[in-house]
Motif scaffolding. Structure first.
Motif, PDB file in Angstrom:
ATOM      1  N   LEU A 192      -5.641   7.364   7.891  1.00  0.00           N
ATOM      2  CA  LEU A 192      -6.625   6.923   6.896  1.00  0.00           C
ATOM      3  C   LEU A 192      -7.345   8.122   6.281  1.00  0.00           C
ATOM      4  N   ALA A 193      -8.314   8.663   6.997  1.00  0.00           N
ATOM      5  CA  ALA A 193      -9.185   9.705   6.428  1.00  0.00           C
ATOM      6  C   ALA A 193      -8.428  10.978   6.066  1.00  0.00           C
ATOM      7  N   LEU A 194      -7.436  11.368   6.875  1.00  0.00           N
ATOM      8  CA  LEU A 194      -6.749  12.641   6.659  1.00  0.00           C
ATOM      9  C   LEU A 194      -5.360  12.464   6.042  1.00  0.00           C
ATOM     10  N   ALA A 195      -5.039  11.261   5.605  1.00  0.00           N
ATOM     11  CA  ALA A 195      -3.718  11.014   5.011  1.00  0.00           C
ATOM     12  C   ALA A 195      -3.568  11.796   3.710  1.00  0.00           C
ATOM     13  N   SER A 196      -2.327  12.150   3.399  1.00  0.00           N
ATOM     14  CA  SER A 196      -2.032  12.921   2.186  1.00  0.00           C
ATOM     15  C   SER A 196      -0.727  12.413   1.587  1.00  0.00           C
ATOM     16  N   GLN A 197      -0.825  11.795   0.407  1.00  0.00           N
ATOM     17  CA  GLN A 197       0.362  11.224  -0.242  1.00  0.00           C
ATOM     18  C   GLN A 197       0.332  11.557  -1.735  1.00  0.00           C
ATOM     19  N   ARG A 198       1.313  12.290  -2.177  1.00  0.00           N
ATOM     20  CA  ARG A 198       1.402  12.687  -3.585  1.00  0.00           C
ATOM     21  C   ARG A 198       2.265  11.644  -4.312  1.00  0.00           C
ATOM     22  N   VAL A 199       1.647  10.529  -4.636  1.00  0.00           N
ATOM     23  CA  VAL A 199       2.369   9.369  -5.169  1.00  0.00           C
ATOM     24  C   VAL A 199       2.261   9.335  -6.692  1.00  0.00           C
ATOM     25  N   ARG A 200       3.361   9.017  -7.341  1.00  0.00           N
ATOM     26  CA  ARG A 200       3.396   8.890  -8.802  1.00  0.00           C
ATOM     27  C   ARG A 200       3.806   7.461  -9.186  1.00  0.00           C
ATOM     28  N   PRO A 201       3.272   6.917 -10.284  1.00  0.00           N
ATOM     29  CA  PRO A 201       3.601   5.551 -10.730  1.00  0.00           C
ATOM     30  C   PRO A 201       4.851   5.531 -11.608  1.00  0.00           C
ATOM     31  N   ALA A 236       0.826  -1.205   0.000  1.00  0.00           N
ATOM     32  CA  ALA A 236       0.000   0.000   0.000  1.00  0.00           C
ATOM     33  C   ALA A 236       0.859   1.252   0.000  1.00  0.00           C
ATOM     34  N   VAL A 237       0.267   2.335  -0.494  1.00  0.00           N
ATOM     35  CA  VAL A 237       0.987   3.615  -0.496  1.00  0.00           C
ATOM     36  C   VAL A 237       1.184   4.144   0.911  1.00  0.00           C
ATOM     37  N   GLY A 238       0.560   3.492   1.893  1.00  0.00           N
ATOM     38  CA  GLY A 238       0.831   3.830   3.283  1.00  0.00           C
ATOM     39  C   GLY A 238       2.295   3.671   3.639  1.00  0.00           C
ATOM     40  N   PHE A 239       3.043   2.951   2.795  1.00  0.00           N
ATOM     41  CA  PHE A 239       4.488   2.792   2.973  1.00  0.00           C
ATOM     42  C   PHE A 239       5.187   4.144   3.106  1.00  0.00           C
ATOM     43  N   TYR A 240       4.649   5.160   2.437  1.00  0.00           N
ATOM     44  CA  TYR A 240       5.303   6.468   2.395  1.00  0.00           C
ATOM     45  C   TYR A 240       4.946   7.361   3.584  1.00  0.00           C
ATOM     46  N   GLY A 241       4.114   6.851   4.492  1.00  0.00           N
ATOM     47  CA  GLY A 241       3.730   7.652   5.641  1.00  0.00           C
ATOM     48  C   GLY A 241       2.448   8.417   5.410  1.00  0.00           C
ATOM     49  N   ALA A 242       1.897   8.974   6.494  1.00  0.00           N
ATOM     50  CA  ALA A 242       0.578   9.605   6.411  1.00  0.00           C
ATOM     51  C   ALA A 242       0.588  10.951   5.709  1.00  0.00           C
ATOM     52  N   ASP A 243       1.678  11.688   5.822  1.00  0.00           N
ATOM     53  CA  ASP A 243       1.677  13.037   5.232  1.00  0.00           C
ATOM     54  C   ASP A 243       3.113  13.464   4.944  1.00  0.00           C
ATOM     55  N   ARG A 244       3.435  13.588   3.666  1.00  0.00           N
ATOM     56  CA  ARG A 244       4.759  14.060   3.259  1.00  0.00           C
ATOM     57  C   ARG A 244       4.659  15.413   2.555  1.00  0.00           C
TER      58      ARG A 244
END
Length: 464
Positions: free
Chosen positions: A409-418, A255-263
């Protein structure tokens, strides 16, 4: 009344007919916004019966008519009693070579149900067919022969759809289940101590199973989430290592949760380091648990999944009725990043993971462009034709999930790119959020004029 819906798909006649004849076809064609579940697939489109479960305990029994069976050009099904006594429904599927290449697919439904009520469903079906055939054609370029794929978690929202995608492409799926097997397509899986022969004859493993992360992060809940992933993954990977001479791929969910809740606004790719927090710990340990397979030389892929878009489960299942009622709006200040992916695009990632020998390591399964929460809510409201202006204060999720659950969960923020998929030239069916939501919610406009065509590779004509 009734409807005739035609499109041209870029596949040969025999392959299009074969796709419809394989297990999983009815599941792939079932619109996700409809409250219908497949209870039993037809064993044959010549004379078998498919059973669908409708609300209120009703059963839709579609009996295939031998007189309408003319492979590879036609098959037909008729609604059977008791529902068929009250509603006339005969559905004829025809296939013929297109003059400029490909196959003309036509659905002719004789019924008193008006065309406007049927058109969204058949638009969805034709989009699914065209995109699935294209995905399988790409997979055959790097993996010409069909595979035997073992899947854990095959009863879930993603697992059931993935199994259907694989079988319609000609692959064999073995479902690893924890109960007694119900047929020869299932094998009993003891997560902590799998049978030594569990993976006999298997070419690839897709490991999806794990307890849902939804809810409050109590100490007991955290232990359950970890225990459902780490031990079973390590045991399965260790067993896979003993089958290294046969296995081509060992693919695990992450899961993208790997990157932490907010970067913040940091762009996160597969090369970014792990973040902080419980879910980052879970994802990192989950991926590490698969190490025995990679150490044995088996190509291993970890699919770091974003927020899956389907009204059958997850976030959209919760939001859909709220926004449909006109009560939706941004969460908190709306600035958080949402790394989303349409469910069929996620399935394509898994298909590529088992078939493409060049894909390895962590793979971000997210759409090319993440959306901020405010943009997501505006888009969902626009697709549904509803206002989306009622903000949800951050206090709401904290009361429901607790401080830790809300922030992760609800307030997480991750700017993930593939990045890995982009480097591989991977095409997305729905790279835009608007297109993805319109597809899975049945809000894509389809032309009612026979002269109109769509430019997505599927032409539509002959509706009435």
């Amino acid at each position: 009344m009734g409807l005739t819906y035609s499109s041209v798909v870029c596949a040969e006649l025999d392959e299009v007919f074969a796709w419809h004849s394989r297990p999983g076809a009815i599941t792939r064609l079932m619109p996700p916004w409809q409250p219908v579940r497949v209870a039993r697939e037809a064993p044959s489109v010549r004379d078998g019966q498919a059973v669908l479960l409708l609300p209120g305990g009703l059963r839709w029994v579609a009996g295939h008519d031998p007189d309408g069976y003319d492979p590879p050009r036609q098959f037909a099904d008729v609604l059977q009693p008791p529902l068929g006594t009250a509603l006339r429904w005969r559905h004829t599927h025809t296939f013929e070579p297109a003059p400029t290449g490909g196959t003309v697919v036509t659905d002719n439904v004789a019924t008193p149900v008006p065309a406007w009520a049927l058109r969204p469903m058949f638009g969805y079906r034709h989009r699914q067919l065209a995109a699935d055939l294209a995905a399988h054609a790409r997979a055959r370029q790097v993996c010409p022969e069909p595979l035997t794929v073992a899947i854990t978690g095959s009863g879930g929202t993603v697992g059931s759809a993935l199994a259907a995608l694989l079988t319609t492409g000609g692959h064999r799926v073995i479902r690893l289940v924890r109960r007694a097997p119900g047929n020869d397509g299932e094998r009993r899986w003891r997560p902590d101590n799998p049978d030594p022969d569990l993976l006999a004859g298997v070419d690839a493993v897709i490991h999806l199973a794990g307890t849902s992360i939804g809810g409050r992060f109590t100490a007991e809940r955290k232990r359950e989430i970890l225990a459902s992933r780490i031990g079973p993954t390590r045991a399965l990977a260790t067993l896979a290592a003993r089958s290294a001479d046969r296995l081509r791929a060992f693919v695990t969910a992450s899961a993208v949760g790997f990157y932490g809740a907010d970067r913040g606004d940091e762009i996160l790719t597969e090369g970014s380091g792990r973040g902080d927090g419980f879910l980052a710990d879970v994802a990192a340990a989950w991926e590490d648990a698969a190490a025995p397979a990679a150490a044995a030389g088996i190509r291993s892929v970890q699919v770091r999944t974003g927020i899956v878009q389907t009204p059958r489960g997850g976030m959209l299942r919760l939001l859909y009725p709220v926004f449909e009622a006109g009560l939706g709006g941004p969460l908190g200040d709306g600035t958080g990043w949402l790394p989303w992916i349409e469910i069929d695009d996620l399935l394509d990632v898994y298909l590529r993971a088992v078939t493409d020998p060049s894909l390895t390591g962590p793979v971000n399964a997210v759409a090319p462009e993440p959306a901020r929460n405010a943009e997501y809510t505006r888009t969902l409201g626009r697709v549904l034709g509803r206002p989306a202006v009622i903000p949800v204060p951050g206090l709401g999720p904290r009361l429901l999930l607790g401080d830790e659950g809300a922030s992760e969960l609800a307030l997480a923020s991750q700017r993930v790119r593939p990045a890995a998929l982009a480097a591989a030239g991977h095409p997305f069916r729905y790279p835009s959020l608007d297109g993805a939501l319109r597809h899975v919610l049945g809000r894509t406009a389809t032309p009612a004029n026979p002269a109109q065509t769509r430019k997505s590779g599927v032409g539509v004509s002959g509706e009435h």
